[in-house]
Design an enzyme around this catalytic site. Structure first.
Site, PDB file in Angstrom:
ATOM      1  N   GLU A 171      11.065  -8.228  -2.580  1.00 50.47           N
ATOM      2  CA  GLU A 171      11.564  -6.940  -2.091  1.00 50.47           C
ATOM      3  C   GLU A 171      10.968  -6.760  -0.712  1.00 50.47           C
ATOM      4  O   GLU A 171       9.779  -6.466  -0.569  1.00 50.47           O
ATOM      5  CB  GLU A 171      11.151  -5.831  -3.077  1.00 50.47           C
ATOM      6  CG  GLU A 171      11.994  -4.588  -2.939  1.00 50.47           C
ATOM      7  CD  GLU A 171      11.289  -3.507  -2.164  1.00 50.47           C
ATOM      8  OE1 GLU A 171      11.494  -3.459  -0.920  1.00 50.47           O
ATOM      9  OE2 GLU A 171      10.552  -2.732  -2.781  1.00 50.47           O
ATOM     10  N   LEU A 172      11.797  -6.986   0.311  1.00 48.06           N
ATOM     11  CA  LEU A 172      11.271  -7.135   1.670  1.00 48.06           C
ATOM     12  C   LEU A 172      11.695  -5.972   2.566  1.00 48.06           C
ATOM     13  O   LEU A 172      12.054  -4.909   2.075  1.00 48.06           O
ATOM     14  CB  LEU A 172      11.728  -8.493   2.219  1.00 48.06           C
ATOM     15  CG  LEU A 172      11.423  -9.685   1.289  1.00 48.06           C
ATOM     16  CD1 LEU A 172      11.968 -10.984   1.849  1.00 48.06           C
ATOM     17  CD2 LEU A 172       9.927  -9.796   1.008  1.00 48.06           C
ATOM     18  N   TRP A 190       0.818  -1.226   0.000  1.00 42.59           N
ATOM     19  CA  TRP A 190       0.000   0.000   0.000  1.00 42.59           C
ATOM     20  C   TRP A 190       0.846   1.269   0.000  1.00 42.59           C
ATOM     21  O   TRP A 190       0.328   2.342  -0.250  1.00 42.59           O
ATOM     22  CB  TRP A 190      -0.953   0.021   1.204  1.00 42.59           C
ATOM     23  CG  TRP A 190      -0.286  -0.332   2.509  1.00 42.59           C
ATOM     24  CD1 TRP A 190      -0.322  -1.544   3.137  1.00 42.59           C
ATOM     25  CD2 TRP A 190       0.539   0.513   3.327  1.00 42.59           C
ATOM     26  NE1 TRP A 190       0.432  -1.510   4.279  1.00 42.59           N
ATOM     27  CE2 TRP A 190       0.959  -0.260   4.428  1.00 42.59           C
ATOM     28  CE3 TRP A 190       0.949   1.848   3.253  1.00 42.59           C
ATOM     29  CZ2 TRP A 190       1.781   0.250   5.440  1.00 42.59           C
ATOM     30  CZ3 TRP A 190       1.769   2.367   4.248  1.00 42.59           C
ATOM     31  CH2 TRP A 190       2.177   1.569   5.326  1.00 42.59           C
ATOM     32  N   ASN A 191       2.140   1.168   0.310  1.00 46.92           N
ATOM     33  CA  ASN A 191       2.898   2.421   0.500  1.00 46.92           C
ATOM     34  C   ASN A 191       3.212   3.140  -0.813  1.00 46.92           C
ATOM     35  O   ASN A 191       3.307   4.372  -0.833  1.00 46.92           O
ATOM     36  CB  ASN A 191       4.169   2.185   1.334  1.00 46.92           C
ATOM     37  CG  ASN A 191       5.137   1.220   0.700  1.00 46.92           C
ATOM     38  OD1 ASN A 191       4.771   0.441  -0.169  1.00 46.92           O
ATOM     39  ND2 ASN A 191       6.379   1.257   1.143  1.00 46.92           N
ATOM     40  N   GLU A 239      14.533  -4.681  -9.581  1.00 45.42           N
ATOM     41  CA  GLU A 239      13.466  -4.007 -10.338  1.00 45.42           C
ATOM     42  C   GLU A 239      14.022  -2.712 -10.910  1.00 45.42           C
ATOM     43  O   GLU A 239      14.759  -2.000 -10.228  1.00 45.42           O
ATOM     44  CB  GLU A 239      12.270  -3.740  -9.426  1.00 45.42           C
ATOM     45  CG  GLU A 239      11.656  -5.054  -8.951  1.00 45.42           C
ATOM     46  CD  GLU A 239      10.359  -4.914  -8.174  1.00 45.42           C
ATOM     47  OE1 GLU A 239       9.421  -5.658  -8.457  1.00 45.42           O
ATOM     48  OE2 GLU A 239      10.297  -4.068  -7.270  1.00 45.42           O
ATOM     49  N   CYS A 299      10.249   1.280   2.361  1.00 44.97           N
ATOM     50  CA  CYS A 299      11.221   0.224   2.720  1.00 44.97           C
ATOM     51  C   CYS A 299      12.650   0.756   2.741  1.00 44.97           C
ATOM     52  O   CYS A 299      13.489   0.242   3.467  1.00 44.97           O
ATOM     53  CB  CYS A 299      11.163  -0.918   1.722  1.00 44.97           C
ATOM     54  SG  CYS A 299       9.568  -1.684   1.666  1.00 44.97           S
ATOM     55  N   LYS A 312      -2.279  -8.879  -7.297  1.00 40.00           N
ATOM     56  CA  LYS A 312      -3.140  -8.664  -6.131  1.00 40.00           C
ATOM     57  C   LYS A 312      -2.641  -7.431  -5.391  1.00 40.00           C
ATOM     58  O   LYS A 312      -1.571  -7.445  -4.804  1.00 40.00           O
ATOM     59  CB  LYS A 312      -3.124  -9.865  -5.182  1.00 40.00           C
ATOM     60  CG  LYS A 312      -4.229  -9.760  -4.142  1.00 40.00           C
ATOM     61  CD  LYS A 312      -3.947 -10.500  -2.861  1.00 40.00           C
ATOM     62  CE  LYS A 312      -3.183  -9.714  -1.838  1.00 40.00           C
ATOM     63  NZ  LYS A 312      -3.759  -8.437  -1.378  1.00 40.00           N
ATOM     64  N   PRO A 313      -3.400  -6.319  -5.448  1.00 42.62           N
ATOM     65  CA  PRO A 313      -2.941  -5.112  -4.757  1.00 42.62           C
ATOM     66  C   PRO A 313      -3.270  -5.190  -3.270  1.00 42.62           C
ATOM     67  O   PRO A 313      -4.067  -6.035  -2.848  1.00 42.62           O
ATOM     68  CB  PRO A 313      -3.774  -4.009  -5.425  1.00 42.62           C
ATOM     69  CG  PRO A 313      -5.055  -4.686  -5.815  1.00 42.62           C
ATOM     70  CD  PRO A 313      -4.710  -6.131  -6.097  1.00 42.62           C
ATOM     71  N   ALA A 314      -2.675  -4.308  -2.495  1.00 45.08           N
ATOM     72  CA  ALA A 314      -2.987  -4.254  -1.062  1.00 45.08           C
ATOM     73  C   ALA A 314      -4.456  -3.879  -0.885  1.00 45.08           C
ATOM     74  O   ALA A 314      -4.991  -3.052  -1.631  1.00 45.08           O
ATOM     75  CB  ALA A 314      -2.098  -3.212  -0.400  1.00 45.08           C
TER      76      ALA A 314
HETATM   77  C1  SIN Z   1       9.439   0.686  -1.187  1.00 39.47           C
HETATM   78  O1  SIN Z   1       9.233   1.283  -0.172  1.00 39.47           O
HETATM   79  O2  SIN Z   1       9.274  -0.537  -1.238  1.00 39.47           O
HETATM   80  C2  SIN Z   1       9.893   1.331  -2.482  1.00 39.47           C
HETATM   81  C3  SIN Z   1      10.375   2.686  -2.364  1.00 39.47           C
HETATM   82  C4  SIN Z   1      10.955   3.239  -3.646  1.00 39.47           C
HETATM   83  O3  SIN Z   1      10.793   2.674  -4.736  1.00 39.47           O
HETATM   84  O4  SIN Z   1      11.600   4.268  -3.560  1.00 39.47           O
END
Ligand code: SIN
Length: 475
Positions: free
Chosen positions: A247-248, A147-148, A455, A281, A171-173
């Protein structure tokens, strides 16, 4: 009255009895969307599998042109996409506009990369044989997105998948399906076959995840989210040895040496820590600051944080919005409370924060030490814990002392030290004298428990392709 940006959604994506999407700034219902159950998802996966073969048979140029048309539609509808994103995620409109540009850039980039999926001719080991490689699409893919970043985390999976000749089901949040559904409807308008790219808010997230991990037609899963869930996906997908990109979580160190440009370091800290209210993240999660610059850094950072305008993301002045929901506010408040109980102190004046909605005051914490909980937890909120260090080896030891390895930042004017830190930091990405590292041209991804796969960049396309080695004999 319904918001005008909702025109981006199709009637079949909505359902009055479906999933309620709430605005975190005030709790109001933005829209109610259709959810899919397991039998429907099975049919969608079968349709995606059928659609991928004619798509992969098109020329790379044809696939590129369709992706380019999708990119053009994203740019044309940028303002409505940004508004929709602010309504469902809370992020300030300016940040949402930035994410639409960032997300669209992946579509543009991979529309170009589609034409560069080169194989190789390798100098042979025998004069009557030739050795070559082909790059071929992985197959039908599934993505589970957070969702972020409700838009960019989708385009950076879907665009390379389609460029490579794969199909993909996303599948989106549950908190933020609207940006995803708008992406889907614009993609179909651009000429991407409907069955090739589907967005499926799920009636049960865990059942959808299980299905992706065990369905024989899904050949790859790309997941962005927590390390905890990533490990579950990895274990379940092992049964069919599915290809994965994970991507964790992260615990990014942000190291400031005495010789750093203080203005640059503070600007980098604000961008890295407080972007999206700290729900990123790659956010700086621990500020590791050398003793000589520590007090000046804390004072400047505290002043900038006190000047943040914490408001509904649609307010023109807002520089920070709410967190995603009340649960997130309570989690972050709990981390701050524990840190203070363990000996940390709040170093900044709090800006005024709306009394209702999922808001948390932005905080700078000083006197933080490595044994405190806040130095090890991924905060995912607007809190900047500051630790002090004495010398370079000390900084590197603290920075690397974590199971995570997504992003790290270092601020120093010393060129030799910049190299030593780039090489010594055990992370997938290192920003030197800059707090914003994300771009479609670079490989985004982590090491250790932050996951694997890349990515963006040419590596992002390679993640959706198999390498096939062929030997031509009897020449
Ligand atoms: C993320 O928080 O997973 C991605 C952040 C970004 O692409 O800058």
């Amino acid at each position: 009255m319904a918001d005008s940006a909702l025109h981006l959604l199709q009637p079949e994506q909505l359902d009055a009895d479906g999933l309620k999407v709430l605005n975190p700034a005030n709790g109001s219902v933005v829209a109610t969307v259709r959810r899919f159950d397991v039998p429907e998802l099975e049919t969608i996966i079968e349709q995606a599998e059928a659609a991928r073969h004619p798509w992969a048979a098109r020329t790379a140029k044809e696939r590129s042109d369709v992706l380019r048309a999708w990119y053009d539609l994203l740019r044309e509808n940028a303002e409505d996409l940004a508004r929709l994103m602010t309504l469902e995620s809370g992020k300030p409109l300016d940040e949402a506009r930035g994410e639409v540009r960032y997300g669209a850039a992946f579509v543009e980039w991979f529309s170009e990369e589609a034409r560069r999926a080169y194989g190789e001719v390798i100098p042979s080991h025998a004069s009557d044989k030739r050795v070559l490689t082909l790059r071929q699409p992985v197959g039908t893919c599934a993505a589970i997105t957070p969702w972020n970043f409700p838009l960019a985390m989708i385009t950076r999976k879907v665009a390379p998948a389609l460029a490579a000749g794969c199909s993909i089901v996303v599948k989106p949040a549950n908190a933020t399906p609207l940006s995803a559904l708008a992406l889907e409807s614009l993609a179909h308008r651009a000429g991407i076959p409907a069955a090739l790219f589907r967005v499926v808010p799920a009636r049960s997230s865990s059942q959808a995840g299980d299905l992706f991990c065990t369905h024989r037609l899904i050949r790859k899963i790309s997941f962005t989210g927590s390390t905890e869930v990533g490990k579950v996906i990895m274990a379940k997908a092992a049964g069919q040895v599915k290809r994965l990109s994970l991507e964790l979580g992260g615990n990014a160190p942000f190291i400031v040496f005495d010789d750093a440009d203080l203005d640059r370091a503070v600007a980098g800290a604000m961008a890295s820590r407080f972007r999206n209210a700290g729900q990123t993240c790659v956010c700086a999660n621990r500020f590791i600051v050398q003793a000589g610059i520590h007090d000046a850094f804390v004072e400047r950072l505290g002043a900038k944080v006190a000047a943040l305008r914490v408001e509904d993301g649609l307010d023109v002045d807002a520089t920070m919005g709410p967190l995603i929901d009340q649960g997130a506010v309570e989690r972050v408040a709990g981390l701050v409370e524990t840190a203070v109980r363990e000996g940390a102190a709040i170093a900044n004046e709090a800006p005024v924060v709306p009394a209702s909605g999922a808001f948390h005051r932005p905080v700078v914490l000083v006197d933080v030490t490595t044994d405190m909980e806040i130095a090890h937890e991924e905060i995912f909120g607007p809190v900047a814990p500051v630790l002090r260090f004495s010398d370079e080896s000390d900084a590197l030891r603290i920075a690397n002392d974590t199971p995570f390895g997504l992003a790290a930042y270092v601020f120093t004017a010393d060129a030799a030290r910049q190299w030593r830190m780039m090489e010594g930091l055990e992370y997938g990405m290192v920003g030197v004298n800059d707090g914003l590292i994300s771009t479609e041209v670079a490989p985004f991804g982590g090491i250790k428990e932050s996951g694997f796969g890349r990515e963006g960049s040419s590596h992002g396309l390679a993640d959706y392709m198999n390498i096939k080695y062929c030997l031509l004999g009897g020449l």
